[in-house]
Write an enzyme that holds these catalytic residues in place. Structure first.
Site, PDB file in Angstrom:
ATOM      1  N   GLY A 196       0.812  -1.223   0.000  1.00 38.33           N
ATOM      2  CA  GLY A 196       0.000   0.000   0.000  1.00 38.33           C
ATOM      3  C   GLY A 196       0.843   1.270   0.000  1.00 38.33           C
ATOM      4  CB  CYS A 244       8.878   0.186   2.308  1.00 41.19           C
ATOM      5  SG  CYS A 244       7.134   0.542   2.499  1.00 41.19           S
ATOM      6  CB  ALA A 245       9.636  -5.394   3.498  1.00 41.80           C
ATOM      7  CB  ILE A 289       4.615  -8.589   8.859  1.00 40.36           C
ATOM      8  CG1 ILE A 289       5.782  -9.059   9.765  1.00 40.36           C
ATOM      9  CG2 ILE A 289       4.823  -9.019   7.423  1.00 40.36           C
ATOM     10  CD1 ILE A 289       5.811 -10.569   9.984  1.00 40.36           C
ATOM     11  CD  GLN A 298      -1.663   1.203  19.630  1.00 40.22           C
ATOM     12  OE1 GLN A 298      -1.374   2.392  19.779  1.00 40.22           O
ATOM     13  NE2 GLN A 298      -2.885   0.750  19.836  1.00 40.22           N
ATOM     14  N   GLY A 319      -0.583  -4.191  22.578  1.00 37.28           N
ATOM     15  CA  GLY A 319      -0.601  -5.353  21.681  1.00 37.28           C
ATOM     16  C   GLY A 319       0.498  -5.349  20.631  1.00 37.28           C
ATOM     17  CD  GLN A 320       1.141  -2.284  16.709  1.00 37.62           C
ATOM     18  OE1 GLN A 320       1.668  -1.190  16.857  1.00 37.62           O
ATOM     19  NE2 GLN A 320       0.572  -2.645  15.576  1.00 37.62           N
ATOM     20  CE1 TYR A 376       4.783  -2.729  12.236  1.00 37.09           C
ATOM     21  CE2 TYR A 376       4.008  -0.977  13.677  1.00 37.09           C
ATOM     22  CZ  TYR A 376       4.300  -1.448  12.405  1.00 37.09           C
ATOM     23  OH  TYR A 376       4.110  -0.632  11.317  1.00 37.09           O
ATOM     24  N   PRO A 395       5.316   6.879   9.705  1.00 35.03           N
ATOM     25  CG  PRO A 395       4.847   5.544   7.860  1.00 35.03           C
ATOM     26  CD  PRO A 395       5.795   5.664   9.015  1.00 35.03           C
TER      27      PRO A 395
HETATM   28  P1  NDP Z   1       1.597  -3.712   3.154  1.00 35.48           P
HETATM   29  O1  NDP Z   1       1.310  -5.024   3.822  1.00 35.48           O
HETATM   30  O2  NDP Z   1       0.718  -3.248   2.063  1.00 35.48           O
HETATM   31  O3  NDP Z   1       3.101  -3.691   2.637  1.00 35.48           O
HETATM   32  C1  NDP Z   1       4.136  -4.397   3.265  1.00 35.48           C
HETATM   33  C2  NDP Z   1       4.947  -5.049   2.192  1.00 35.48           C
HETATM   34  O4  NDP Z   1       6.034  -5.781   2.771  1.00 35.48           O
HETATM   35  C3  NDP Z   1       4.143  -6.031   1.353  1.00 35.48           C
HETATM   36  O5  NDP Z   1       4.362  -5.767   0.000  1.00 35.48           O
HETATM   37  C4  NDP Z   1       4.716  -7.372   1.766  1.00 35.48           C
HETATM   38  O6  NDP Z   1       4.674  -8.329   0.778  1.00 35.48           O
HETATM   39  C5  NDP Z   1       6.154  -6.995   2.071  1.00 35.48           C
HETATM   40  N1  NDP Z   1       6.804  -8.045   2.845  1.00 35.48           N
HETATM   41  C6  NDP Z   1       6.370  -8.621   3.992  1.00 35.48           C
HETATM   42  N2  NDP Z   1       7.235  -9.580   4.373  1.00 35.48           N
HETATM   43  C7  NDP Z   1       8.239  -9.588   3.460  1.00 35.48           C
HETATM   44  C8  NDP Z   1       9.423 -10.371   3.310  1.00 35.48           C
HETATM   45  N3  NDP Z   1       9.771 -11.319   4.191  1.00 35.48           N
HETATM   46  N4  NDP Z   1      10.213 -10.136   2.244  1.00 35.48           N
HETATM   47  C9  NDP Z   1       9.884  -9.193   1.336  1.00 35.48           C
HETATM   48  N5  NDP Z   1       8.778  -8.425   1.416  1.00 35.48           N
HETATM   49  C10 NDP Z   1       7.962  -8.630   2.477  1.00 35.48           C
HETATM   50  O7  NDP Z   1       1.650  -2.635   4.332  1.00 35.48           O
HETATM   51  P2  NDP Z   1       1.783  -1.043   4.268  1.00 35.48           P
HETATM   52  O8  NDP Z   1       2.019  -0.557   2.912  1.00 35.48           O
HETATM   53  O9  NDP Z   1       0.689  -0.509   5.063  1.00 35.48           O
HETATM   54  O10 NDP Z   1       3.117  -0.850   5.135  1.00 35.48           O
HETATM   55  C11 NDP Z   1       4.381  -0.518   4.581  1.00 35.48           C
HETATM   56  C12 NDP Z   1       5.341  -0.155   5.712  1.00 35.48           C
HETATM   57  O11 NDP Z   1       4.816   0.964   6.425  1.00 35.48           O
HETATM   58  C13 NDP Z   1       5.527  -1.269   6.735  1.00 35.48           C
HETATM   59  O12 NDP Z   1       6.870  -1.314   7.139  1.00 35.48           O
HETATM   60  C14 NDP Z   1       4.620  -0.839   7.872  1.00 35.48           C
HETATM   61  O13 NDP Z   1       5.065  -1.357   9.099  1.00 35.48           O
HETATM   62  C15 NDP Z   1       4.767   0.677   7.799  1.00 35.48           C
HETATM   63  N6  NDP Z   1       3.665   1.416   8.407  1.00 35.48           N
HETATM   64  C16 NDP Z   1       2.374   1.322   7.941  1.00 35.48           C
HETATM   65  C17 NDP Z   1       1.358   2.060   8.509  1.00 35.48           C
HETATM   66  C18 NDP Z   1      -0.058   2.027   7.997  1.00 35.48           C
HETATM   67  O14 NDP Z   1      -0.912   2.705   8.589  1.00 35.48           O
HETATM   68  N7  NDP Z   1      -0.360   1.330   6.930  1.00 35.48           N
HETATM   69  C19 NDP Z   1       1.624   2.931   9.653  1.00 35.48           C
HETATM   70  C20 NDP Z   1       2.994   2.973  10.065  1.00 35.48           C
HETATM   71  C21 NDP Z   1       3.965   2.235   9.460  1.00 35.48           C
HETATM   72  P3  NDP Z   1       3.383  -9.325   0.694  1.00 35.48           P
HETATM   73  O15 NDP Z   1       2.231  -8.454   0.317  1.00 35.48           O
HETATM   74  O16 NDP Z   1       3.824 -10.234  -0.354  1.00 35.48           O
HETATM   75  O17 NDP Z   1       3.244  -9.969   2.027  1.00 35.48           O
END
Ligand code: NDP
Length: 249
Positions: A16, A91-92, A94, A150, A152-153, A156, A186
């Protein structure tokens, strides 16, 4: 004016927030490469087609950021195909949310490994090349919850807070070599994960945000692209909060 020959790698690039980071870097004229898990290749190809239709030429590479060997192979492949990586966005990420009383070792390790070990695994592959070429931009995507904690986190928040220490230390190591290292934190962003929450929970979250809305993924993309600009060389070791005023440090 940015050097358009520069190569930008975004892990989690098809996610995202990653998508908007890729698009903003592409708009800056960079050669952008989105790294994704091998298991997601079919979805990634569809994603790439969609980006292309929207006018963004973004390449794909496969990686598992939890594996040093996978990151090594990915970086080698990128170098052979495109050249050395000049810009890296980690940016990856979970989540595996659960209170510590109920957290098992898998939930702890998976989150630490994907969010924090990954930063070492990927950055270690690119730092030497950046240093030798005298230019590098590294941006680590952390979270407001790494700053404020947070419920539960614990897993994280620990991983995301750890990114700040990594960022500041590597910023010192890269400072005289043209390599800047920063963190973007973020707040709650309107990605699929957040939009999948019930309307009620979402409204509760929005009620805690002074600006009164969720952030947009493009607002993170914009901050990252700013930090990756050729002209942003005096910004290093910083944390860039993009959270609607949710947490002020
Ligand atoms: P998404 O789940 O959309 O994106 C995370 C991405 O990381 C996915 O494309 C996922 O791939 C990839 N990924 C997970 N595990 C692995 C791995 N082992 N190797 C390679 N790629 C991997 O989440 P967001 O876009 O929301 O989040 C992006 C970043 O922003 C994260 O680090 C998140 O912690 C951080 N963030 C997000 C917030 C939010 O409100 N959305 C708030 C604060 C921080 P796949 O889809 O294949 O699993």
């Amino acid at each position: 004016m940015n050097d358009t020959r520069k190569i930008a790698l975004v892990t989690g690039g098809t996610g995202g927030i990653g998508t908007e980071i890729c698009r903003h870097l592409a708009r800056q004229g960079r050669q952008v490469i989105a790294a994704h898990l091998a298991a997601e290749s079919e979805q990634a190809a569809a994603w790439q087609k969609k980006q292309c239709e929207a006018g963004f030429d973004i390449a794909l590479v496969v990686v598992d950021v939890t594996s040093f060997e996978s990151c090594e192979a990915m970086a080698k492949g990128v170098e052979e195909r495109f050249g050395g990586i000049d810009i890296l966005v980690n940016c990856a990420g979970i989540t595996r949310d659960v209170t510590l009383r109920k957290m098992d070792t898998e939930q702890w390790s998976a989150v630490l490994s994907t969010n924090l070990d990954s930063v070492f695994n990927v950055t270690r592959q690119v730092i030497e090349g950046m240093t030798e070429r005298g230019f590098g931009r590294i941006v680590n995507i952390s979270s407001v919850n790494g700053q404020k904690g947070q419920f539960g986190q614990t897993n994280y928040a620990a991983a995301k807070a750890g990114m700040h220490g990594f960022t500041k230390s590597l910023a010192l190591e890269g400072a005289r070599k043209g390599v800047t290292v920063n963190t973007v934190s973020p707040g709650y962003i309107a990605t699929e994960m957040v939009m999948a929450m019930s309307e009620e929970i979402r409204s509760q979250i929005i009620g805690t945000v002074p600006i009164g809305r969720l952030g947009k993924p493009e607002e993170i993309g914009r901050a990252v692209a700013f930090l990756c600009d050729d002209d942003s060389g005096y910004i290093t070791g910083a944390d860039f909060s993009v959270n609607g005023g949710l947490y002020m440090s």
